[in-house]
Design a protein around this motif. Structure first.
Motif, PDB file in Angstrom:
ATOM      1  N   GLY A 136       0.823  -1.225   0.000  1.00  0.00           N
ATOM      2  CA  GLY A 136       0.000   0.000   0.000  1.00  0.00           C
ATOM      3  C   GLY A 136       0.843   1.255   0.000  1.00  0.00           C
ATOM      4  N   GLN A 137       1.871   1.281   0.841  1.00  0.00           N
ATOM      5  CA  GLN A 137       2.748   2.452   0.921  1.00  0.00           C
ATOM      6  C   GLN A 137       3.534   2.656  -0.375  1.00  0.00           C
ATOM      7  N   VAL A 138       4.015   1.538  -0.953  1.00  0.00           N
ATOM      8  CA  VAL A 138       4.779   1.620  -2.212  1.00  0.00           C
ATOM      9  C   VAL A 138       3.893   2.155  -3.336  1.00  0.00           C
ATOM     10  N   ASN A 139       2.662   1.663  -3.426  1.00  0.00           N
ATOM     11  CA  ASN A 139       1.730   2.129  -4.469  1.00  0.00           C
ATOM     12  C   ASN A 139       1.377   3.607  -4.282  1.00  0.00           C
ATOM     13  N   ALA A 140       1.264   4.037  -3.008  1.00  0.00           N
ATOM     14  CA  ALA A 140       0.976   5.455  -2.725  1.00  0.00           C
ATOM     15  C   ALA A 140       2.115   6.331  -3.242  1.00  0.00           C
ATOM     16  N   ALA A 141       3.362   5.882  -3.071  1.00  0.00           N
ATOM     17  CA  ALA A 141       4.527   6.629  -3.561  1.00  0.00           C
ATOM     18  C   ALA A 141       4.494   6.740  -5.084  1.00  0.00           C
ATOM     19  N   VAL A 142       4.153   5.623  -5.751  1.00  0.00           N
ATOM     20  CA  VAL A 142       4.105   5.615  -7.222  1.00  0.00           C
ATOM     21  C   VAL A 142       3.014   6.564  -7.731  1.00  0.00           C
ATOM     22  N   GLU A 143       1.843   6.562  -7.055  1.00  0.00           N
ATOM     23  CA  GLU A 143       0.739   7.472  -7.436  1.00  0.00           C
ATOM     24  C   GLU A 143       1.180   8.930  -7.348  1.00  0.00           C
ATOM     25  N   ALA A 144       1.895   9.273  -6.251  1.00  0.00           N
ATOM     26  CA  ALA A 144       2.350  10.652  -6.066  1.00  0.00           C
ATOM     27  C   ALA A 144       3.371  11.046  -7.135  1.00  0.00           C
ATOM     28  N   PHE A 179       7.033  -4.704  -4.368  1.00  0.00           N
ATOM     29  CA  PHE A 179       7.195  -3.874  -5.561  1.00  0.00           C
ATOM     30  C   PHE A 179       5.842  -3.238  -5.902  1.00  0.00           C
ATOM     31  N   PRO A 180       5.822  -2.230  -6.779  1.00  0.00           N
ATOM     32  CA  PRO A 180       4.546  -1.598  -7.144  1.00  0.00           C
ATOM     33  C   PRO A 180       3.651  -2.531  -7.962  1.00  0.00           C
ATOM     34  N   GLY A 181       2.351  -2.213  -7.951  1.00  0.00           N
ATOM     35  CA  GLY A 181       1.387  -2.908  -8.804  1.00  0.00           C
ATOM     36  C   GLY A 181       1.280  -4.391  -8.548  1.00  0.00           C
ATOM     37  N   ASP A 182       1.249  -5.154  -9.642  1.00  0.00           N
ATOM     38  CA  ASP A 182       1.023  -6.599  -9.540  1.00  0.00           C
ATOM     39  C   ASP A 182       2.313  -7.410  -9.467  1.00  0.00           C
ATOM     40  N   ILE A 183       3.447  -6.751  -9.389  1.00  0.00           N
ATOM     41  CA  ILE A 183       4.713  -7.495  -9.344  1.00  0.00           C
ATOM     42  C   ILE A 183       4.770  -8.300  -8.046  1.00  0.00           C
ATOM     43  N   GLU A 184       5.130  -9.567  -8.181  1.00  0.00           N
ATOM     44  CA  GLU A 184       5.126 -10.476  -7.028  1.00  0.00           C
ATOM     45  C   GLU A 184       6.191 -10.099  -5.999  1.00  0.00           C
ATOM     46  N   ASP A 185       5.838 -10.270  -4.705  1.00  0.00           N
ATOM     47  CA  ASP A 185       6.789  -9.995  -3.625  1.00  0.00           C
ATOM     48  C   ASP A 185       7.983 -10.942  -3.717  1.00  0.00           C
ATOM     49  N   LEU A 186       9.113 -10.519  -3.129  1.00  0.00           N
ATOM     50  CA  LEU A 186      10.336 -11.311  -3.196  1.00  0.00           C
ATOM     51  C   LEU A 186      10.815 -11.668  -1.793  1.00  0.00           C
ATOM     52  N   HIS A 187      11.040 -12.950  -1.553  1.00  0.00           N
ATOM     53  CA  HIS A 187      11.613 -13.429  -0.291  1.00  0.00           C
ATOM     54  C   HIS A 187      13.088 -13.758  -0.524  1.00  0.00           C
ATOM     55  N   LEU A 188      13.968 -13.109   0.222  1.00  0.00           N
ATOM     56  CA  LEU A 188      15.391 -13.454   0.198  1.00  0.00           C
ATOM     57  C   LEU A 188      15.770 -14.025   1.558  1.00  0.00           C
ATOM     58  N   SER A 189      16.830 -14.833   1.596  1.00  0.00           N
ATOM     59  CA  SER A 189      17.275 -15.361   2.888  1.00  0.00           C
ATOM     60  C   SER A 189      17.706 -14.186   3.764  1.00  0.00           C
ATOM     61  N   LEU A 190      17.508 -14.339   5.070  1.00  0.00           N
ATOM     62  CA  LEU A 190      17.732 -13.225   5.996  1.00  0.00           C
ATOM     63  C   LEU A 190      19.181 -12.748   6.033  1.00  0.00           C
ATOM     64  N   ASP A 191      20.119 -13.584   5.570  1.00  0.00           N
ATOM     65  CA  ASP A 191      21.509 -13.134   5.566  1.00  0.00           C
ATOM     66  C   ASP A 191      21.975 -12.693   4.173  1.00  0.00           C
TER      67      ASP A 191
END
Length: 520
Positions: free
Chosen positions: A390-398, A423-435
């Motif tokens: 939501g926050q990322v999409n708000a930034a893109v709208e502005a 990521f913005p829009g419909d781009i799928e979220d990304l999980h990276l290892s914590l390290d």
């Protein structure tokens, strides 16, 4: 601190040892603002053995909230999973979360002969405890006994021509040897030693954990303070296992008396200054420290990785990060931090007051900051938002409102729940290892934006609370305020007064009612 404190209290204990432990427990629980924080360069996991009739062995990322004995920390999650697999093969201690108050169908581990399955059949508690105790000895560093057991079992299966089982045990033996590397230095055989090496230029500490002559873990931490403070944070506050000996590379100063007493009481026999450059362990400690410093300062490589992994249009040499902070909608502020070539550029940090917001509205707050910032300043290579989709999409709208598109700048955020890159829009979220270095860089940015925003928010609140609460009431000027304070003596007495009593002083019914309503 004394000036800012509302009250002072203390707890009486019997001696200095108890006071040190109590202090450490309170610091660990409350994480006070002014206490030095030992930061992990990565997230290090532990193995926990629960305190139950049939204890469970499991991987945990924190000691908090667990009723268990803890072993570690270990270098990474994969290592812990491999260790648990070895425990399953050899000791058959349960690793599942099943409740044992009623019998259920067994899982596949029982059928594979890797679990006693107290969830399915009656298991002798004494026999189970024996296995658990063997697991504990193994986790304390008794690698030789488990290695010998696997090797003997492998030969026995080969003798009876069960080559499939023998091959499985052979692979398990390879895995064990890959996990635990023998040091091969005679003076450290059969000893439990921690080797600490701190870099002089960078705030980096490497800790090598050696048990019975085997390297169990290599851990890296960030701390700006002395070795003394590192030892206090790691062993006393974090309650990690104290070894028989601690060897410190190029260490000149002595350990603080209180800490030394605590360590001795918990099993430490010797602290050694590792200073002989020809000594093998000195070389091992130095190489590991050099490697870690190189890894952490090789920011150019991390930025290149970020471009590939996050599918950015360019290498993010300049990154700007935004965070919003407020107190239930009041004192809304925004922080903007800048990283250049992977490092903070503090002279470019900026703060924004958003006094127009009286209720929580993170999305509109982000839009406002974006409009304020990028109508006057050029865009960075990467815009980082502390928040989720939501926050990322708000930034893109502005950005679109002021004439920019995603062709002009890349935008990413981090969802706090599980450190997921969004990521913005419909781009799928990304999980990276914590390290992963890219995720660590973004987490560092997130923590920095948050710290900068919170600090500004607190300053505003402090200034506001310095004023009398009477200043918040329309119609109350310096003259009326003085009259009320002189007559009633305190804000508390004013709040208890009736509007008629207030009106006797103010001589204005409308204002007197406002004052009464304000305090009510």
């Amino acid at each position: 601190m004394v000036e800012d404190a509302e009250f002072l209290d203390y707890i009486v204990v019997r001696n200095e040892d108890e006071s040190l432990i109590l202090e450490s427990n309170l610091i660990f629980t409350h994480k006070p603002k002014y206490n030095i924080l030992l930061k992990d360069a990565r997230v290090y996991p532990y193995i926990a053995i629960t305190k139950e009739d049939y204890p469970q062995v499991k991987l945990v990322r924190t000691k908090k909230g667990e009723k268990a004995e803890f072993y570690g920390p270990y270098s990474n999650v994969r290592m812990v999973r491999n260790i648990i697999e070895i425990i399953q093969w050899v000791y058959k201690v349960r690793t599942c979360e099943r409740k044992l108050d009623r019998k259920t169908k067994p899982c596949f581990l029982f059928h594979l002969g890797k679990c006693y399955a107290p969830c399915y059949i009656e298991v002798d508690k004494k026999e189970y405890r024996k296995s658990v105790n063997k697991v504990k000895r193994f986790l304390k560093g008794n690698i030789k006994s488990i290695r010998k057991y696997i090797e003997e079992s492998m030969h026995q299966y080969a003798k009876i021509l069960n080559f499939e089982k023998a091959a499985q045990l052979r692979d398990l033996l390879f895995k064990l040897d890959k996990l635990f590397i023998p040091i091969g230095v005679e003076m450290i055989k059969d000893k439990n030693v921690d080797i600490i090496a701190k870099d002089e230029e960078y705030p980096i500490v490497v800790l090598l954990i050696i048990r019975q002559g085997y390297i169990i873990s290599k851990l890296t931490f960030t701390i700006d303070e002395s070795i003394n403070e590192f030892i206090h944070q790691y062993y006393v506050i974090r309650k990690n296992i104290v070894p028989e000996e601690i060897w410190i590379k190029d260490y000149i100063n002595g350990i603080d008396e209180e800490i030394d007493h605590f360590l001795t009481k918990n099993g430490l026999k010797k602290i050694k200054n590792l200073k002989d450059e020809s000594e093998e362990l000195y070389v091992i400690a130095s190489r590991n420290l050099e490697e870690e410093v190189k890894k952490q300062t090789d920011l150019g490589n991390t930025l290149k990785q970020a471009k590939e992994i996050l599918s950015l249009k360019r290498i993010p040499y300049r990154i700007e990060g935004i965070d919003i902070s407020h107190l239930q909608g009041m004192y809304t502020v925004a922080s903007l931090i800048t990283f250049e070539n992977g490092k903070p550029k503090k002279e470019d940090y900026r703060r924004y007051r958003l006094d127009e917001f009286k209720e929580p509205n993170d999305f509109e707050s982000i839009r406002t900051v974006i409009r304020k910032r990028y109508t006057k300043h050029p865009l960075p290579d990467l815009l980082f938002i502390d928040g989720g989709k939501g926050q990322v999409n708000a930034a893109v709208e502005a950005l679109k409102e002021i004439g920019y598109t995603l062709d002009d700048v890349d935008v990413v955020g981090i969802a706090k729940e599980d450190e997921r890159i969004v990521f913005p829009g419909d781009i799928e979220d990304l999980h990276l290892s914590l390290d992963h270095p890219v995720l660590r860089m973004l987490i560092f940015m997130r923590d920095e934006t948050h710290r900068f925003a919170i600090t500004f928010n607190r300053k505003l609140r402090a200034k506001r609370f310095e004023k009398s609460r009477l200043d918040d009431i329309p119609g109350i000027g310096p003259k009326r305020k003085k009259l009320l304070i002189n007559h009633f003596g305190s804000l508390e007495n004013i709040s208890k007064a009736s509007w008629e009593e207030i009106n006797e002083i103010i001589k204005n019914e409308k204002v007197s009612k406002k004052i009464k309503e304000f305090f009510d």
